[in-house]
Design a protein around this motif. Structure first.
Motif: not given
Length: 773
Positions: A225-234, A316-323
């Protein structure tokens, strides 16, 4: 072998791999978590297009903790109905199942070595019927049985996709039967293989090689499992996310990725969900690289991690971005350092520094170095800059994780520190929550409370008599009922409405209470017996201080230290005076209501008054029960005493001295309540006791109630029956009829008759003399 180092050139050998489980086959294979029972390997030389080797392994099921009973009692293979229809030799398969799955895999490697083939070479590729044999069967079972698959099982060709590419179709066929129809091939009828589909797969591969097709579409399995960074705008594909529920609370992102072993999780694709308190709640959102992998993940619904089954649902994708999505530049800079391990620290002192964290991990038996020094430590702070006691620490190598986590519950200063392996998504989620300013709860409209007139404190509590006790150190949640239970038997000495809880100016309990007792002696005994005794309230156990005090002392505290007015009829309430629950609603009196509005909550006062009323009613009931018990004991003692006097024996009451010891035999016994025996004896007898006649005189010829005189003496012995006022006699059914047979009227004996005169002369007392006046 690294997947990145694989050559995209055509392989020299293709190995057709057929996998079957003991349960469902086809599109649902592996969804029932059944073990693999059949492996068939067929090795084809690509350049010559001929079979150079073939192996078939019937696997003996061994079971694992999360399995629902595979194999029979003897460990033989259990073949599902679907597999029995496809194999021509089902009975032969059951009898030759003599090896485990890991032994069969090792046997295949030895077989390749005998053919001078290296399965780890890029020139050797595996071909399967779809994704399920590798992703849903081999890899999950290897993880559950805790052994590693060889590297060449991480790269394979999907025969369905190869056929779709050869035919120029967008959608791959759904089964081997569909492939045979598209390529106009006949299914295998007679075969020496345990499954006819295995031979059909070989025929399709050889047909593709004849047509000149090149197998160049590789399918890979990512194990890390590789680390990754997400922002609210992705943006996140809504068709690639699932929600896993029921996870063990100590599960890390690596544990969750292993549960989905065989499927490719996106970078930073595991987001652990946190509760409102910032702790893991057993849920996680997982993001996959494609919808195909998401659909396979949904088939693992109610698969197991140890003894726990895991529920898998769409998200959903929104659920994942909210976390997992973040907006903090500090967090993005911290996570972009490329660390392999992130550890969360919880319970740090608020004044802890980054250098103390570095020293914490560098000391002890398993020292480890934090990545980039103080830059590898990120403290979690509130919007006002205050520390929360949490921090995240980076480590460069995966090997540093065991050493870092081994310091779990070691101390910094005087506090022990909790350590957990964390994820980039958790870092984002914790920082997002810490920067949120908590909104004040909405103000609810006040509930209308009836305006009851309240009696001032100085009217209830006054005087210098020390007939009160003061309780200090009470739990803030303690109510009047808990105080009564604490006092026990001493609570019966509390006067009516005598329990007063002390509240501060904000209307909150202060941990003190005053209680009015009926006498100074009761207050003294209660204070002596209950001082420093423990009150158990739920899981709390606190010792209570109990002091004897006067009414003035109580009034001084309850009124906030203000002197009481001279006239109780004209009270002068103060805004700092404190009310207690001892003041219940009273009918309107001449006392006017306070001129100023009180500083307490009327709803709280009303609720406290209701609680006090219930407590006082309970206290009165207990006191009434105690009085009734005392009266019954006194009546019993009187009956025993009088019975002993009548029979001539020594009274049990006279045998006890005032100190409770046996008294020495004395002279004539003193009667209890002598005023009842001035004219005639007063005797309390139990039912059915034979009555004997006293020798005071001669009874008349027509005695009163002759059916009650059941004497054992001879008829010629006569006497006078003693008076028995208010003595209940139990009568039998026969006595009732005997009474009916007797005369209903008594013989009239006038006071001037000779018999009456003779009785009076002898000193006898007539029965009911007022009837004959």
């Amino acid at each position: 072998m690294s997947i990145k180092g694989l050559s995209m050139a055509a392989p020299r050998h293709l190995c057709v791999l057929y996998v079957a489980t003991g349960g469902l086959q086809g599109p649902l294979m592996g969804s029932d978590e059944q073990e693999i029972v059949l492996l068939i390997y067929v090795i084809i030389n690509v350049s010559e297009n001929k079979i150079v080797g073939m192996q078939q392994h019937s696997i003996r099921p061994t079971g694992f903790p999360s399995q629902n009973g595979l194999g029979d009692a003897n460990g033989n293979v259990v073949i599902g109905e679907q597999l029995q229809t496809e194999t021509p030799h089902p009975d032969h398969m059951k009898h030759i199942a003599d090896r485990r799955l890991d032994e069969a895999l090792a046997d295949f490697e030895g077989y390749c070595a005998s053919l001078e083939l290296d399965p780890r070479s890029p020139d050797f590729r595996i071909v399967t019927d779809g994704q399920l044999p590798i992703r849903q069967c081999l890899h999950p079972e290897a993880w559950r049985k805790e052994f590693e698959l060889p590297d060449y099982y991480n790269v394979f060709h999907d025969l369905r996709k190869e056929v779709a590419t050869f035919l120029g179709r967008d959608e791959p066929p759904g089964s081997i039967a569909d492939i045979l129809d598209l390529m106009q091939l006949k299914p295998e009828i007679d075969s020496k293989f345990y499954s006819r589909e295995a031979k059909d797969m070989v025929n399709v591969v050889q047909r593709l090689l004849i047509e000149g097709h090149t197998f160049d579409q590789l399918e890979t399995v990512n194990l890390v499992l590789e680390p990754g960074i997400l922002s609210k705008d992705d943006e996140v594909d809504p068709n690639c996310v699932v929600r896993a529920r029921g996870l063990p609370w100590q599960s890390s992102d690596q544990d969750i990725a292993k549960f989905f072993r065989g499927l490719n999780v996106a970078k930073g694709g595991v987001a652990l969900c946190l509760s409102n308190l910032g702790r893991r709640n057993g849920e996680a959102l997982v993001r996959f690289v494609s919808q195909e992998h998401r659909d396979i993940a949904l088939k693992r619904h109610k698969h197991h991690i140890g003894p726990r089954y895991i529920e898998v649902y769409r998200a959903s994708g929104e659920d994942f971005l909210s976390v997992a999505g973040g907006s903090s530049c500090e967090a993005l800079a911290f996570l972009s350092r490329g660390a392999a391990v992130i550890v969360r620290m919880r319970g740090l002192p608020y004044d802890c520094s980054a250098q103390q964290v570095l020293d914490f991990f560098a000391a002890g038996e398993n020292p480890c170095n934090v990545m980039d020094g103080v830059e590898g430590v990120l403290f979690v702070r509130r919007p006002d800059g205050r520390a929360t006691g949490d921090a995240f620490v980076l480590f460069a190598e995966e090997e540093d994780a065991p050493s870092a986590l081994s310091k779990h519950r070691e101390v910094i200063g005087s506090r022990y520190i909790e350590l957990f392996r964390s994820t980039t998504a958790e870092v984002q989620q914790v920082l997002n929550r810490s920067m949120m300013i908590e909104a004040a709860p909405p103000q609810l409209p006040p509930i209308p409370i009836p305006n009851y007139p309240l009696l001032p404190q100085h009217v209830i509590t006054s005087g210098t008599r020390k007939d009160c006790i003061r309780l200090r150190g009470l739990p803030y949640e303690a109510q009047v009922e808990h105080i009564l239970d604490f006092l026990g038997d001493y609570a019966k000495n509390i006067v009516y409405q005598g329990v007063h809880m002390v509240y501060n100016a904000q209307g909150q309990p202060s941990g003190e209470a005053f209680i009015q007792m009926d006498t100074e002696q009761s207050a003294y005994v209660s204070a002596q017996q209950k001082h420093h005794r423990y009150m158990i309230f739920g899981k709390k156990q606190r010792y209570i201080e109990v002091f004897q005090c006067s009414g003035e002392d109580m009034n001084l505290v309850l009124t906030g230290g203000l002197p009481a007015p001279t006239s109780p009829a004209k009270p002068q309430p103060s805004t700092s005076a404190l009310l207690t629950t001892g003041m219940l609603p009273l009918p309107p009196t001449h006392i006017p209501p306070p001129a100023q509005s009180p500083l307490w909550d009327p709803g709280l006062i009303h609720a406290q008054q209701q609680a006090q009323l219930i407590a006082q009613q309970s206290l009165l009931a207990r006191q009434s029960q105690a009085h009734a018990q005392n009266e019954m004991i006194l009546m019993g003692q009187l009956a025993q005493h009088n019975l002993a006097m009548y029979s001539g024996a020594q009274s049990p009451l006279s045998q006890l001295s005032p100190g409770g010891a046996k008294a020495a035999p004395a002279g004539p016994q003193m009667q209890l309540m002598p005023h009842l025996f001035q004219h005639h004896p007063f005797v309390m007898l139990p039912p059915r006791l034979p009555l004997s006649m006293s020798g005071r005189g001669t009874l008349s010829a027509s005695p009163y109630a002759p059916h009650l005189l059941q004497t054992a003496q001879p008829p010629q012995v006569t006497g006078m029956m003693p008076l028995l006022p208010h003595v209940a006699m139990k009568r039998s059914y026969g006595d009732a009829f005997q009474e009916q047979t007797a005369s209903a009227k008594r013989a009239y004996v006038p006071s001037s008759s000779p018999a009456a005169n003779a009785s009076a002369a002898a000193g006898a007392v007539s029965l009911y003399p007022h009837f004959y006046q």
